[in-house]
Design a protein around this motif. Structure first.
Motif, mmCIF file in Angstrom:
data_model
loop_
_atom_site.group_PDB
_atom_site.id
_atom_site.type_symbol
_atom_site.label_atom_id
_atom_site.label_comp_id
_atom_site.label_asym_id
_atom_site.label_seq_id
_atom_site.Cartn_x
_atom_site.Cartn_y
_atom_site.Cartn_z
ATOM 1 N N ARG A 3 0.888 -1.313 0.036
ATOM 2 C CA ARG A 3 0.022 0.014 -0.075
ATOM 3 C C ARG A 3 0.924 1.069 0.163
ATOM 4 O O ARG A 3 1.763 1.213 0.648
ATOM 5 N N ARG A 4 0.589 2.125 -0.808
ATOM 6 C CA ARG A 4 1.299 3.531 -0.860
ATOM 7 C C ARG A 4 1.079 4.396 0.227
ATOM 8 O O ARG A 4 -0.077 4.528 0.692
ATOM 9 N N ARG A 5 1.802 4.986 0.561
ATOM 10 C CA ARG A 5 1.591 5.961 1.690
ATOM 11 C C ARG A 5 1.862 7.364 1.345
ATOM 12 O O ARG A 5 2.696 7.465 0.287
ATOM 13 N N ALA A 6 1.210 8.432 1.681
ATOM 14 C CA ALA A 6 1.477 9.626 1.303
ATOM 15 C C ALA A 6 2.778 10.358 1.780
ATOM 16 O O ALA A 6 3.353 10.016 2.856
ATOM 17 N N LEU A 7 3.420 11.149 1.019
ATOM 18 C CA LEU A 7 4.737 11.661 1.175
ATOM 19 C C LEU A 7 4.551 13.065 2.393
ATOM 20 O O LEU A 7 3.591 13.611 2.224
ATOM 21 N N SER A 8 5.506 12.733 3.236
ATOM 22 C CA SER A 8 5.533 14.026 4.212
ATOM 23 C C SER A 8 5.969 15.468 3.372
ATOM 24 O O SER A 8 6.669 15.301 2.339
ATOM 25 N N GLU A 11 9.730 15.294 2.499
ATOM 26 C CA GLU A 11 10.026 14.151 1.295
ATOM 27 C C GLU A 11 9.445 14.983 -0.113
ATOM 28 O O GLU A 11 10.006 14.630 -0.914
#
Length: 197
Positions: A3-8, A11
């Protein structure tokens, strides 16, 4: 698939700084050297319904065969499509076999090289004598075994004689060519109606 996570935010800033320095693999001089964030893909146009290529088929329906297209029509069809250049009543009598040919030549068994000069001599002499209807016998041709995927027609003379009768020196002498009646040879002979000199 992971699952892809959102970039901070850190980042995302790092990604933008790297993307600014990257060059495309296929550099084009009119494009800018720095790559920006990818543009959103355009929305696809709505699908237009076109006519189906095949007609709908129901389960209980019989198979419909498409109409056959003959790229090379048969010789009688070609002669039948030729314009009528003689009197219609005489033409009808001739095709029904009610007119007797005044002279005949039998080319049956000859080669093309032998038959062509004989046909020229015969037609021109018949016209010089004032004859109007002559019979040219070609034969139907020998049936051979089909040796390949390309079909070939039988009877070289049968197919070549109508062409010779249209070309010089015979073309100006010939008024009409039709397949002979059965009593005069049928598809193995031709009626040749000559012009008056």
């Amino acid at each position: 698939m992971p699952r892809r996570r959102a970039l901070s935010p850190d980042e995302a800033e790092l990604w933008r700084s790297v993307a600014r320095t990257a060059r495309p693999m296929h550099f084009h001089p009119t494009r800018p050297a720095t790559a920006a964030e990818p543009a959103p893909a355009p929305e696809p146009a709505p699908l237009q319904h076109s006519k189906p290529r095949l007609s709908p088929f129901l389960l209980s329906e019989k198979h419909r065969t498409p109409e056959r297209r003959d790229l090379a029509p048969a010789l009688p069809d070609l002669l039948g499509q030729a314009p009528l250049r003689m009197d219609a009543g005489t033409h009808t009598k001739m095709t029904r076999g009610k007119l007797a040919p005044e002279a005949r030549i039998d080319l049956h068994g000859m080669t093309l090289a032998e038959a062509h000069p004989e046909l020229i001599r015969f037609i021109l002499n018949a016209q010089a004598q004032g004859l109007r209807l002559v019979l040219v016998i070609t034969g139907k041709g020998k049936r051979r075994e089909d040796a390949g995927p390309i079909p070939h027609r039988t009877g070289a003379l049968r197919h070549q004689v109508p062409h010779w009768l249209q070309l010089p020196p015979l073309g100006p002498a010939v008024l009409q060519v039709t397949e002979a009646h059965l009593k005069h040879g049928g598809s193995g002979a031709y009626y040749v109606y000559l012009r008056r000199r």
